[in-house]
Design an enzyme around this catalytic site. Structure first.
Site, PDB file in Angstrom:
ATOM      1  N   GLU A 281       0.818  -1.226   0.000  1.00 26.64           N
ATOM      2  CA  GLU A 281       0.000   0.000   0.000  1.00 26.64           C
ATOM      3  C   GLU A 281       0.845   1.266   0.000  1.00 26.64           C
ATOM      4  OE1 GLU A 281      -0.538  -2.616   1.930  1.00 26.64           O
ATOM      5  OE2 GLU A 281      -2.646  -3.223   1.745  1.00 26.64           O
TER       6      GLU A 281
ATOM      7  N   PHE B  89     -12.134  -6.736  13.697  1.00 23.33           N
ATOM      8  CA  PHE B  89     -11.085  -7.270  12.835  1.00 23.33           C
ATOM      9  C   PHE B  89     -10.626  -6.207  11.833  1.00 23.33           C
ATOM     10  CE2 PHE B  89      -9.893  -9.611   8.897  1.00 23.33           C
ATOM     11  CZ  PHE B  89      -8.684 -10.098   9.380  1.00 23.33           C
ATOM     12  N   GLN B  90      -9.350  -5.996  11.760  1.00 21.66           N
ATOM     13  CA  GLN B  90      -8.735  -5.009  10.857  1.00 21.66           C
ATOM     14  C   GLN B  90      -9.282  -3.613  11.040  1.00 21.66           C
ATOM     15  OE1 GLN B  90      -8.578  -6.732   6.839  1.00 21.66           O
ATOM     16  NE2 GLN B  90      -6.612  -7.608   7.461  1.00 21.66           N
TER      17      GLN B  90
ATOM     18  N   LYS C  50     -17.436  -0.418   5.496  1.00 19.89           N
ATOM     19  CA  LYS C  50     -17.856  -1.393   4.501  1.00 19.89           C
ATOM     20  C   LYS C  50     -19.357  -1.350   4.231  1.00 19.89           C
ATOM     21  CE  LYS C  50     -17.489  -6.109   3.018  1.00 19.89           C
ATOM     22  NZ  LYS C  50     -16.764  -7.368   3.096  1.00 19.89           N
TER      23      LYS C  50
ATOM     24  N   MET D 263      24.513   8.401   2.614  1.00 19.41           N
ATOM     25  CA  MET D 263      24.271   9.684   3.273  1.00 19.41           C
ATOM     26  C   MET D 263      24.535   9.573   4.771  1.00 19.41           C
ATOM     27  SD  MET D 263      23.608  12.751   2.880  1.00 19.41           S
ATOM     28  CE  MET D 263      22.761  13.287   1.410  1.00 19.41           C
TER      29      MET D 263
HETATM   30  C1  LIG Z   1      18.676  14.132   2.019  1.00 21.94           C
HETATM   31  C2  LIG Z   1      18.000  15.431   1.778  1.00 21.94           C
HETATM   32  C3  LIG Z   1      18.746  16.578   1.585  1.00 21.94           C
HETATM   33  C4  LIG Z   1      18.146  17.783   1.281  1.00 21.94           C
HETATM   34  N1  LIG Z   1      18.926  18.863   1.003  1.00 21.94           N
HETATM   35  C5  LIG Z   1      18.340  19.993   0.506  1.00 21.94           C
HETATM   36  C6  LIG Z   1      19.135  21.080   0.022  1.00 21.94           C
HETATM   37  O1  LIG Z   1      20.355  21.068   0.037  1.00 21.94           O
HETATM   38  N2  LIG Z   1      18.486  22.152  -0.501  1.00 21.94           N
HETATM   39  C7  LIG Z   1      17.120  22.212  -0.568  1.00 21.94           C
HETATM   40  O2  LIG Z   1      16.590  23.184  -1.110  1.00 21.94           O
HETATM   41  N3  LIG Z   1      16.365  21.224  -0.080  1.00 21.94           N
HETATM   42  C8  LIG Z   1      16.935  20.113   0.435  1.00 21.94           C
HETATM   43  N4  LIG Z   1      16.142  19.085   0.876  1.00 21.94           N
HETATM   44  C9  LIG Z   1      14.672  19.237   0.806  1.00 21.94           C
HETATM   45  C10 LIG Z   1      14.106  19.965   2.029  1.00 21.94           C
HETATM   46  O3  LIG Z   1      14.005  19.059   3.094  1.00 21.94           O
HETATM   47  C11 LIG Z   1      12.718  20.555   1.713  1.00 21.94           C
HETATM   48  O4  LIG Z   1      11.856  19.547   1.286  1.00 21.94           O
HETATM   49  C12 LIG Z   1      12.741  21.595   0.623  1.00 21.94           C
HETATM   50  O5  LIG Z   1      13.814  22.481   0.795  1.00 21.94           O
HETATM   51  C13 LIG Z   1      11.451  22.385   0.624  1.00 21.94           C
HETATM   52  O6  LIG Z   1      11.290  23.007  -0.608  1.00 21.94           O
HETATM   53  P1  LIG Z   1      10.417  24.306  -0.779  1.00 21.94           P
HETATM   54  O7  LIG Z   1      10.883  25.366   0.151  1.00 21.94           O
HETATM   55  O8  LIG Z   1      10.435  24.612  -2.222  1.00 21.94           O
HETATM   56  O9  LIG Z   1       8.973  23.948  -0.257  1.00 21.94           O
HETATM   57  P2  LIG Z   1       7.854  22.903  -0.691  1.00 21.94           P
HETATM   58  O10 LIG Z   1       7.811  21.831   0.324  1.00 21.94           O
HETATM   59  O11 LIG Z   1       7.926  22.533  -2.098  1.00 21.94           O
HETATM   60  O12 LIG Z   1       6.583  23.810  -0.393  1.00 21.94           O
HETATM   61  C14 LIG Z   1       5.993  24.589  -1.347  1.00 21.94           C
HETATM   62  C15 LIG Z   1       5.610  25.956  -0.811  1.00 21.94           C
HETATM   63  O13 LIG Z   1       4.891  26.614  -1.839  1.00 21.94           O
HETATM   64  C16 LIG Z   1       3.629  27.000  -1.386  1.00 21.94           C
HETATM   65  N5  LIG Z   1       2.668  26.844  -2.461  1.00 21.94           N
HETATM   66  C17 LIG Z   1       2.078  25.715  -2.899  1.00 21.94           C
HETATM   67  N6  LIG Z   1       1.243  25.970  -3.904  1.00 21.94           N
HETATM   68  C18 LIG Z   1       1.292  27.308  -4.116  1.00 21.94           C
HETATM   69  C19 LIG Z   1       0.634  28.183  -5.004  1.00 21.94           C
HETATM   70  N7  LIG Z   1      -0.263  27.744  -5.907  1.00 21.94           N
HETATM   71  N8  LIG Z   1       0.916  29.499  -4.929  1.00 21.94           N
HETATM   72  C20 LIG Z   1       1.787  29.979  -4.011  1.00 21.94           C
HETATM   73  N9  LIG Z   1       2.451  29.183  -3.151  1.00 21.94           N
HETATM   74  C21 LIG Z   1       2.199  27.869  -3.190  1.00 21.94           C
HETATM   75  C22 LIG Z   1       3.324  26.103  -0.210  1.00 21.94           C
HETATM   76  O14 LIG Z   1       2.394  26.716   0.657  1.00 21.94           O
HETATM   77  C23 LIG Z   1       4.705  25.907   0.402  1.00 21.94           C
HETATM   78  O15 LIG Z   1       5.018  26.944   1.290  1.00 21.94           O
HETATM   79  C24 LIG Z   1      16.740  17.862   1.225  1.00 21.94           C
HETATM   80  C25 LIG Z   1      15.972  16.728   1.461  1.00 21.94           C
HETATM   81  C26 LIG Z   1      16.585  15.519   1.717  1.00 21.94           C
HETATM   82  C27 LIG Z   1      15.738  14.320   1.933  1.00 21.94           C
HETATM   83  C1  LIG Z   2      12.497   5.262   5.448  1.00 28.02           C
HETATM   84  C2  LIG Z   2      13.771   5.909   5.800  1.00 28.02           C
HETATM   85  N1  LIG Z   2      14.571   5.379   6.744  1.00 28.02           N
HETATM   86  C3  LIG Z   2      15.754   5.957   7.064  1.00 28.02           C
HETATM   87  C4  LIG Z   2      16.156   7.105   6.440  1.00 28.02           C
HETATM   88  C5  LIG Z   2      17.477   7.768   6.817  1.00 28.02           C
HETATM   89  N2  LIG Z   2      18.388   7.783   5.643  1.00 28.02           N
HETATM   90  C6  LIG Z   2      18.539   8.862   4.862  1.00 28.02           C
HETATM   91  S1  LIG Z   2      19.566   8.613   3.597  1.00 28.02           S
HETATM   92  C7  LIG Z   2      19.868   7.024   4.069  1.00 28.02           C
HETATM   93  C8  LIG Z   2      20.800   6.143   3.284  1.00 28.02           C
HETATM   94  C9  LIG Z   2      20.276   5.781   1.949  1.00 28.02           C
HETATM   95  O1  LIG Z   2      21.107   4.790   1.399  1.00 28.02           O
HETATM   96  P1  LIG Z   2      21.096   4.462  -0.139  1.00 28.02           P
HETATM   97  O2  LIG Z   2      19.710   4.302  -0.591  1.00 28.02           O
HETATM   98  O3  LIG Z   2      22.045   3.364  -0.417  1.00 28.02           O
HETATM   99  O4  LIG Z   2      21.611   5.832  -0.786  1.00 28.02           O
HETATM  100  P2  LIG Z   2      23.064   6.502  -0.776  1.00 28.02           P
HETATM  101  O5  LIG Z   2      23.030   7.563   0.266  1.00 28.02           O
HETATM  102  O6  LIG Z   2      24.056   5.444  -0.492  1.00 28.02           O
HETATM  103  O7  LIG Z   2      23.181   7.081  -2.141  1.00 28.02           O
HETATM  104  C10 LIG Z   2      19.157   6.727   5.239  1.00 28.02           C
HETATM  105  C11 LIG Z   2      19.222   5.448   5.950  1.00 28.02           C
HETATM  106  C12 LIG Z   2      15.273   7.657   5.490  1.00 28.02           C
HETATM  107  N3  LIG Z   2      15.544   8.794   4.858  1.00 28.02           N
HETATM  108  N4  LIG Z   2      14.117   7.029   5.164  1.00 28.02           N
END
Ligand SMILES: Cc1cc2nc3c(=O)[nH]c(=O)nc-3n(C[C@H](O)[C@H](O)[C@H](O)COP(=O)(O)OP(=O)(O)OC[C@H]3O[C@@H](n4cnc5c(N)ncnc54)[C@H](O)[C@@H]3O)c2cc1C
Ligand SMILES: Cc1ncc(C[n+]2csc(CCOP(=O)(O)OP(=O)(O)O)c2C)c(N)n1
Ligand SMILES: [Mg+2]
Lengths: 579, 162
Positions: free
Chosen positions: A67, A129-130, A179, A492
């Site tokens: 799911e 159940f469920q 259901k 990471m």
């Molecule tokens: C491993 C990892 C590393 C990351 N590193 C980075 C990084 O280096 N740099 C980075 O930027 N991010 C990074 N992120 C992502 C970060 O966590 C956020 O998800 C991201 O920065 C949010 O993007 P955003 O500010 O564009 O907001 P979003 O989450 O895209 O939100 C959208 C915004 O726009 C608004 N909005 C929506 N629709 C409309 C509309 N029609 N009109 C006006 N406004 C609207 C919403 O209200 C909201 O405020 C990383 C994520 C991970 C998992």
């Molecule tokens: C469901 C979930 N569990 C744990 C994490 C924490 N986490 C972030 S990056 C990462 C490693 C991902 O490993 P891999 O997919 O091999 O990518 P790589 O960083 O090696 O490119 C983990 C465990 C997460 N983001 N999501």
């Protein structure tokens, strides 16, 4: 699975007022809402609905293998098309399995309608159940949710759910349907309108504020646009590009905003934030006017808040008032839908004659930062660099693929090295950072765009979190190209341990990996492996040549490569760890 | 940090209350008291929330409340003149000379004795939270058997509704 509680009679087609069962209403309402594809997984509580789905062809059901994957697929279907994604799961474990997908969509503001089955009304609260309290569990990770206790309310609720999901700040909306409600009958008429006295998202921005914003931009010596997912969600990339070009200002995108402005354009500085480019982060720290559009000042973007954009007056446009001045106090707040706001800004900019100012000194400074070449890496002829793989993918797909990703280093490399010139081509989990997102997301995107090349950039860790979906890909003949940047590490996590935990690599080594080539083959797909740099291009070419086959490409890459630049959590954006 | 009284009009529907309560706990906002009951319009409930927070936090509290689909209107009553009332029911030991003493104290605070046994009084008192606190302080702590407070209800002064 509980036995059917009621036998259904056929409706005589001659009756004037059409009486339908709840299950028929669900399917008819989906059709009337224009839904073509539903991702789901059956179970006792939704069997009447499945029974009805099977009797028609307008709404196609895609059977996933878990799911969570149904919701991710519906989510990516929405991200690639802009339509509302739809998922259907059963009660109890079906609903709880869906929660990660729902939370993922919620954090990235993706419009979804998730339909969950529930135990019959009379059993609710009895630990039946469920049974789980699905609306209780999902309350904090949905935009809104409903429990429909009466079949007479079903059609209106579905209508309202679609409206809520797509309007204002989009998000997932859940409808929990017991259901017995799906077996009961009532007259069906799909409502034309939604009546909600308490919900009225603002569309048009305040003109006075917009003038003030443009005046600030016009007078700025060092303006910078910082735009995010809101540009993608509002389909306003063209309007944004027009405004930014007119102002001749530099622009940076968040991870979620990539593709909102053409990456190949000279004015584009790359992504900002924790793994943003040197030039983007330096520009933030030195700009005098920061124009934030549809971005929410996430902590991955701002680094240390008290040092963020210290010299800037900040303009912030967002449809959600709660996004404004949440983390960073702004000078010119504008609440409105970006599509409408940017149109008006373009008109006003023309009227005000904006765009003839000279930003030469600012651009000279930016070019100097660019010279730092912060994404530089060296590809030798022995070990494959992960960046090289993404760069080759970009070249060989001519930048035209839809790229989904999982979470980790590979995600950052995909964001840094695949230049997105168009919106809705880059699909990843930013806010929740959900490993396991990539493959089901690729399925959703491929269902939405059968003709497009869909590439899933993943890691050997992440891909194992929804690997069972290889089976779904086989059933529906989805020709997805999986590019696994296999570094044998939860890379990471390993990188953080190297930098911040004195190289103690607790549980970040992925031991006992399967043979991905054989695994792909076991599912009926094609597996290819690249072990040395010279293999990379031929493997990608071969995968792309096999147009109607799913191909799993296993790239054995440098095990200890790191993502640079990196702003350590809590540091100022200018304090980057560079290569 | 300031004390705020927030009035929320919301749809009188199952689940609306838990949405508001859940919002406060999930976002770590402080709640000192929360009351809710239907209004003269059966489909609308009114909630009064007593909370504390900096200006920035209060701005977020109001915006986040407004974002809830079932919330019709949000108003920070502490921004203008308003009236605040809370109901307290308090059961105290009352034997011998204490009976007179408690009765006098209740009179001073305009409380009413609403139940009597040979060993106890139950007193009803309304007023601001401060006044109820003052009454509690005036009693010998050993006398108190049970206290029930309703949490504050509040309404703005003047002829207009929020
Ligand atoms: C491993 C990892 C590393 C990351 N590193 C980075 C990084 O280096 N740099 C980075 O930027 N991010 C990074 N992120 C992502 C970060 O966590 C956020 O998800 C991201 O920065 C949010 O993007 P955003 O500010 O564009 O907001 P979003 O989450 O895209 O939100 C959208 C915004 O726009 C608004 N909005 C929506 N629709 C409309 C509309 N029609 N009109 C006006 N406004 C609207 C919403 O209200 C909201 O405020 C990383 C994520 C991970 C998992
Ligand atoms: C469901 C979930 N569990 C744990 C994490 C924490 N986490 C972030 S990056 C990462 C490693 C991902 O490993 P891999 O997919 O091999 O990518 P790589 O960083 O090696 O490119 C983990 C465990 C997460 N983001 N999501
Ligand atoms: Mg890895």
């Amino acid at each position: 699975m509980s036995a059917p509680t009621q036998t259904r009679e056929r409706t005589s087609s001659s009756t004037e007022t059409e009486e339908l069962t709840g299950a028929e209403i669900v399917v008819r309402a989906l059709r009337d809402e224009g839904v073509e594809t539903v991702f789901g997984y059956p179970g006792g509580a939704v069997l009447y609905i499945y029974d009805e789905l099977d009797k028609q062809e307008a709404v196609q059901h895609v059977l996933v293998r878990h799911e969570q994957a149904a919701v991710h697929a519906a989510d990516a279907y929405s991200r690639s098309t802009g339509k509302v994604g739809v998922a259907l799961v059963t009660s109890g474990p079906g609903a709880t399995n869906a929660v990660t997908g729902i939370a993922t969509a919620y954090m990235d503001s993706i419009p979804l309608v998730v339909i969950t089955g529930q135990v019959p009304v009379a059993l609710i609260g009895n630990d039946a159940f469920q049974e789980v309290d699905t609306v209780g569990i999902t309350r904090p990770c949905t935009k809104h949710n409903f429990l429909v206790r009466d079949v007479n309310e079903l059609a209106q609720t579905i209508k309202t759910a679609f409206y809520l999901a797509a309007s204002g700040r989009p998000g997932p909306v859940l409808i929990d349907i017991p259901k017995d409600v799906t077996a009961k009958r009532c007259r069906y008429e799909y409502p034309e309108k939604v009546q909600l006295r308490s919900y009225k998202p603002t569309v048009k921005g305040h003109s006075g504020q917009l003038r003030k914003a443009l005046q600030l931009i016009a007078n700025a010596e060092r303006p910078l646009f910082y735009t995010g997912g809101g540009i993608i969600l509002s389909d306003s990339a063209a309007e944004l590009t027009q405004l930014v070009r007119r102002c001749d200002a530099p622009i940076t995108n968040t991870l979620m905003g990539l593709g909102g402005y053409p990456a190949s354009d000279r004015q584009f500085l790359g992504m900002l934030g924790m793994h943003g480019t040197y030039e983007a982060n330096m520009a933030v720290q030195h700009c005098d006017v920061l124009v934030a559009l549809g971005a929410r000042f996430d902590d991955r973007v701002t680094g240390n808040l008290s040092h963020f954009a210290p010299h800037a007056k900040i303009i912030h446009v967002d449809v959600d008032p709660a996004s404004i001045s949440k983390n960073v106090k702004v000078d010119v707040p504008v609440v409105g839908d970006l599509c409408s706001v940017l149109r008006e800004m373009n008109e006003l900019a023309e009227e005000m004659g904006i765009g003839d100012g000279s930003l030469e000194r600012w651009w000279a400074q930016i070019e100097e930062w660019r010279q730092r070449d912060c994404l530089h890496y060296t590809q030798t002829d022995t070990i494959i660099k992960p960046q090289y793989v993404v760069q080759k993918l970009f070249e060989l797909t001519a930048g035209n693929a839809i790229v989904t990703s999982d979470v980790g280093q590979h995600q950052m490399w995909a964001a840094q090295f695949y230049g997105f010139d168009r919106p809705r081509r880059w699909i990843n989990s930013g806010g929740l950072g959900t490993m396991g997102f990539g493959l089901p997301a690729a399925m959703g995107a491929q269902m939405a765009e059968p003709q497009s090349t869909v590439v899933c950039v993943t890691g050997e860790g992440s891909i194992q979190m929804n690997i069972q979906e290889l089976s779904t890909c086989q059933q529906y003949k989805l020709p997805i190209k999986v590019a696994c940047l296999n570094n044998g590490y939860l890379g990471m996590v390993r990188q953080w341990q190297e930098f911040f935990y004195e190289e103690r690599y607790a549980s970040s080594y992925m031991d006992a990996l399967p043979d991905f080539v054989k695994l792909a083959e076991a599912y009926g797909h094609i597996g290819l492996r690249a072990e040395k740099p010279a293999d990379v291009e031929p493997v990608i070419r071969e995968a792309l040549r096999l147009k109607d086959r799913m191909v799993f490409m296993d790239f054995l890459v440098d095990r200890t490569e790191n993502v640079y630049p990196m702003v350590p959590a809590g540091a100022a954006l200018s304090d980057m760890i560079l290569v | 940090m300031h004390r705020h009284i927030i009035s929320v009009l919301l749809e009188n529907e199952a689940g609306a209350l838990s949405r508001v309560a859940g919002l406060f706990s999930a976002r770590g906002y402080n709640i000192e008291a929360m009351t809710v009951a239907p209004t003269h319009e059966a489909s609308v409930s009114r909630m009064t929330i007593l909370t504390q927070g900096s200006e920035e936090i209060m701005e977020q509290v109001l915006k986040q409340l407004n974002k809830l689909v079932e919330v019709i209107r949000v108003h920070d009553l502490s921004e203008g003149p308003h009236i605040e009332r809370e109901l307290m029911l308090i059961k105290v030991h009352a034997v011998g000379s204490d009976r007179e003493e408690v009765k006098r104290l209740a009179d001073i605070f305009r409380g009413r004795i609403i139940d009597v046994t040979d060993r106890s009084y139950t007193i009803e008192l309304t007023g601001t939270g401060e006044k109820l606190d003052a009454f509690l302080h005036a009693l010998d702590p050993g006398m108190v058997i049970e206290v029930v407070r309703s949490g504050a209800s509040a309404i703005s002064r003047g002829a207009k509704s929020i």
